[in-house]
Design an enzyme around this catalytic site. Structure first.
Site, PDB file in Angstrom:
ATOM      1  N   CYS A   1      76.501 126.806  68.025  1.00  0.00           N
ATOM      2  CA  CYS A   1      77.054 125.927  66.990  1.00  0.00           C
ATOM      3  C   CYS A   1      78.558 125.784  67.158  1.00  0.00           C
ATOM      4  O   CYS A   1      79.100 124.673  67.107  1.00  0.00           O
ATOM      5  CB  CYS A   1      76.719 126.481  65.612  1.00  0.00           C
ATOM      6  SG  CYS A   1      77.329 125.468  64.243  1.00  0.00           S
TER       7      CYS A   1
ATOM      8  N   CYS B   1      72.558 130.109  59.317  1.00  0.00           N
ATOM      9  CA  CYS B   1      72.576 129.279  58.120  1.00  0.00           C
ATOM     10  C   CYS B   1      71.312 128.444  57.951  1.00  0.00           C
ATOM     11  O   CYS B   1      70.944 128.093  56.833  1.00  0.00           O
ATOM     12  CB  CYS B   1      73.800 128.372  58.142  1.00  0.00           C
ATOM     13  SG  CYS B   1      73.781 127.134  59.474  1.00  0.00           S
TER      14      CYS B   1
END
Length: 365
Positions: A108, A205
């Site tokens: 990410c 997440c």
């Protein structure tokens, strides 16, 4: 008015947490033209984290917007869901199905928070992007940008940033690198930020309830393929529920009665086998790493002594890195390391300077 026009614009990645919020406040105080952007990454966990601990939750978007209002800076929500799904979520599944352990936070950071956000920042006329990472960037006398550890070594996040290089480092700001977490909390109070005491965000997440096994079963049910648990000589000791559900170094949950503790030492997705062994067999001294990136060089052209780190939170250890092709290197530790895990990142340091890193491919027995 002229002074306003001369301000350098910086895009701050605002997740709704205390670190990114304080980053925006500090840069605003330093005279930058701050623009806050919250990156919409995934819908998977948006409504399952009512405490806002996920950076993808709706409450985190509201928190970021509230902070921007308090600071008086513009705030936008930008949709990165398609690129995030390809670069992070698909990669996450693919690695587990290959018998490897992914690091989605590094993926990410590399492809979304820096590569993707930097492109958006340029479209907005910004010279820089900034995040709340605990790391430092400086410039040597030779005009080389260097990525360094954060001052607070307990909080240092340089490990997940090893992909930054001479093209990206000049355009990145880390205002929190010289502070400890306790200091940032106090400063957030000073700025009257509404998130000053907000809890830390969870590690992955997009995984609902942080239950990666249930998530794998839901999204990739083919991973639940039972097979054999064997020792290194091939003796069958038991059965497993699917290679994707095991990790190197794992001891619990094997369901094997043995006179000594057994640990997962290897995962073979091709043979659909989980390999186990004693405590000494879970250590390794050498491995091959690929998908290399270097912060200050174009590549490694000779053997070099470094400090190497094979997972976030682990201390570095003395090692040698040796080129063994244009796209891979051999990493040789001075002392055996526990649970060297294919799929995870190895990062190389010289004192507190990050040299680069890569992905662990193959452990050498």
């Amino acid at each position: 008015m002229g002074q306003e026009m001369n301000k350098e614009r910086v895009v701050v990645a605002m997740s709704g947490g205390v670190d990114s919020s304080l980053t925006a406040a500090l840069l605003l105080d330093q005279g930058y033209d701050v623009v806050g952007i919250t990156m919409r990454l995934s819908d998977e966990n948006r409504d399952i984290a009512p405490d806002g601990r996920s950076c993808c939750s709706l409450s985190s978007v509201d928190d970021a917007r509230h902070v921007a209002d308090v600071l008086g800076v513009p705030h936008y929500v930008m949709d990165f869901t398609k690129s995030f799904e390809h670069a992070v979520i698909d990669y996450f599944f693919d690695e587990y199905l290959r018998g490897r352990t992914p690091n989605p936070c590094i993926a990410c950071n590399r492809y979304i928070k820096f590569e993707g956000l930097l492109k958006k920042a340029r479209e907005l006329g910004a010279s820089y992007i900034a995040t709340g990472h605990y790391a430092c960037i400086d410039r040597s006398e030779e005009d080389v940008y260097r990525l360094r550890k954060g001052l607070d070594l307990e909080k240092d996040q340089s490990y997940v940033l090893y992909h930054l290089n001479q093209k990206t480092l000049p355009h990145v700001l880390f205002p929190l690198g010289g502070f400890s977490k306790s200091e940032t909390r106090r400063m957030a109070e000073t700025y009257h930020l509404p998130v000053a005491h907000k809890a830390e965000s969870q590690e992955i997440c997009f995984v609902p309830r942080d239950d990666y096994k249930a998530y794998l079963l839901e999204k990739r049910p083919e991973c639940a393929r039972p097979g054999e648990i064997v020792d290194r000589t091939g003796n069958v000791l038991g059965m497993h529920e699917g290679v994707a559900f095991y990790t190197i170094g794992q001891r619990r949950g094997l369901g094997i009665a043995a006179p000594q503790p057994l640990y997962v030492t290897a995962l073979d997705a091709v043979k659909n086998q989980v390999v186990v062994g004693g405590a000494d067999e879970v250590h390794a001294r050498e491995f091959i790493a690929s998908d290399l990136t270097w912060t200050m060089w174009n590549g490694l052209d000779q053997e070099r002594s470094v400090q190497a780190k094979i997972r976030y939170g682990k201390r570095e250890a003395a090692a040698r890195i040796i080129p063994c092709g244009p796209e891979s290197i051999r990493v040789c530790f001075a002392e055996p390391q526990r649970a060297v895990t294919p799929g995870q990142s190895v990062v190389f340091y010289e004192r507190d300077v990050v040299l680069g890193g890569g992905i662990i491919d193959e452990v050498i027995d």
